[in-house]
Write an enzyme that holds these catalytic residues in place. Structure first.
Site: not given
Ligand SMILES: N[C@@H](CCC(=O)N[C@@H](CS)C(=O)NCC(=O)O)C(=O)O
Length: 218
Positions: A11
């Site tokens: 990630s």
């Molecule tokens: N704006 C957030 C974005 C985090 C994000 O979208 N992470 C993804 C993985 S890269 C995730 O957790 N996806 C699963 C979900 O949101 O349910 C950050 O910067 O932490």
């Protein structure tokens, strides 16, 4: 002090936090959240972070998620000086603008590409998505005009967030030689960021394998 970091290797937002941790000399107690196994939707994880995203940081009795908020918190709480996240109002405003640029422009453009590839079974990147990434590169090229780092003359937390996203985008839409400031900054990040290899490159390698495999499906 125990810093639990809920993470996933490949990630980009997680890798930004790992870079910040290295720069600040912090050790994380890493807790893997396997999105494919839906671990981020478990009642325990939702209690911690109702937005079910990684990364999430737990510092004793304090929980915070979103990589941009996490790196700001870590630099403010554990930085020995304010270089990574300046206190002076205007310098901080520039860093904040670049953090919002990553959050509101760069990362959504990455997600627009990887969501169809990894979740919808697509094996091509649309022309529109590529065009949006090129536009984002163009913005960064301008920010970096006459500066070594995205928010000016010093490395800041904004560089950790931007490089984790740009390095992922570069796998999908190579920056090439069209953006000399961007290319020089990317190399500078690799050369100068503490622990770049472990904090960003190793997860990026996994990300690259996963997306290249999706792109090769017919
Ligand atoms: N704006 C957030 C974005 C985090 C994000 O979208 N992470 C993804 C993985 S890269 C995730 O957790 N996806 C699963 C979900 O949101 O349910 C950050 O910067 O932490």
């Amino acid at each position: 002090m125990t810093l639990d970091l809920y993470y996933l290797n490949d990630s980009a937002p997680v890798r930004a936090v790992l870079l910040a941790g290295r720069a600040l000399g912090l050790e994380f107690n890493l807790k893997l959240v396997d999105l494919l196994k839906q671990e981020h939707m478990s009642p325990e994880y939702l209690k911690l972070n109702p937005q079910h995203s990684v990364p999430t940081l737990v510092d004793e009795d304090f929980t915070i998620w979103d990589s941009h908020a996490i790196v700001g918190y870590l630099a403010t709480k554990y930085g020995t000086d304010d270089t990574l996240y300046p206190k002076e109002a205007r310098a901080r405003a520039i860093v904040d603008q670049r953090l919002h640029f990553d959050s509101g422009t760069l990362f959504p453009r990455l997600r627009n590409i990887i969501h169809p590839l990894l979740l919808l079974g697509k094996s091509v990147i649309s022309t529109e998505a590529k065009r949006d990434v090129e536009e984002a590169y163009h913005f960064l090229e301008k920010f970096l005009d006459g500066h070594d780092w995205v928010a000016g003359d010093n490395m800041t937390i904004a560089d950790f967030c931007c490089v984790s996203t740009v390095s992922s985008l570069d796998v999908l839409v190579p920056c090439g030689s069209k953006y000399p400031n961007l290319a020089a900054w990317y190399k500078r990040c690799k050369d100068k960021m503490v622990g770049y290899e472990e904090a960003n490159q190793s997860g990026l390698n996994i990300f690259e394998r996963v997306v290249k495999s999706a792109l090769s499906q017919k």
